[in-house]
Design an enzyme around this catalytic site. Structure first.
Site, PDB file in Angstrom:
ATOM      1  N   HIS A   9       0.830  -1.207   0.000  1.00 54.71           N
ATOM      2  CA  HIS A   9       0.000   0.000   0.000  1.00 54.71           C
ATOM      3  C   HIS A   9       0.860   1.252   0.000  1.00 54.71           C
ATOM      4  CE1 HIS A   9      -2.502   3.253   1.557  1.00 54.71           C
ATOM      5  NE2 HIS A   9      -3.481   2.623   0.924  1.00 54.71           N
ATOM      6  N   THR A  70     -10.097  -7.989  -1.361  1.00 51.46           N
ATOM      7  CA  THR A  70     -10.329  -7.210  -2.567  1.00 51.46           C
ATOM      8  C   THR A  70     -10.991  -5.894  -2.173  1.00 51.46           C
ATOM      9  OG1 THR A  70     -12.487  -8.208  -2.933  1.00 51.46           O
ATOM     10  CG2 THR A  70     -10.623  -9.253  -4.020  1.00 51.46           C
TER      11      THR A  70
END
Length: 128
Positions: A9, A70
């Site tokens: 991330h 997801t």
């Protein structure tokens, strides 16, 4: 040649890069071409990491998102940042067709659960 691209991330905290470095080093024991890239905040970007793999001769890329589930990053951002359109799994690079396959997020795995148990016990024992 297979290339592995780890997706993290990213964070405004520089130490996040250390996680990418350690996972890339670990996977390098099993695969010759391993790079990592960040969705935001840190470098290398996904695009830069992909370029590094391609420059080293990768023609098939397995993208491994270090995400638990997801979501927008998985469904929209990762493909967009890699230049993948829709359901296509190929990009063009210097006149060559490169296949890119995105692995599923980590999801639930008992081995990850074991790490969580270990963290709880370590934290508890350190503080009580």
């Amino acid at each position: 040649m297979l290339g592995v691209l780890l997706v993290l991330h990213g964070s405004k905290i520089p130490e996040w890069k250390d996680v990418g470095i350690k996972y890339a080093e670990y996977l390098s024991r099993y695969f010759n071409l391993v790079e990592f890239g960040f969705l935001e905040f840190n470098k290398p970007t996904l695009s830069e990491a992909l370029s590094n793999l391609l420059a080293k001769g990768a023609n098939k890329i397995v993208v491994v998102p270090l995400l638990f589930a997801t979501g927008t990053h998985f469904k929209r951002d990762i493909p967009r940042l890699l230049g993948i359109d829709g359901d296509e799994k190929k990009i063009q690079y210097m006149g060559k067709e490169i296949e890119i396959i995105i692995a599923d997020p980590l999801g639930f795995d008992e081995k990850i659960g074991e790490v969580l148990v270990k963290r709880v016990n370590e934290t508890y024992n350190k503080n009580y």
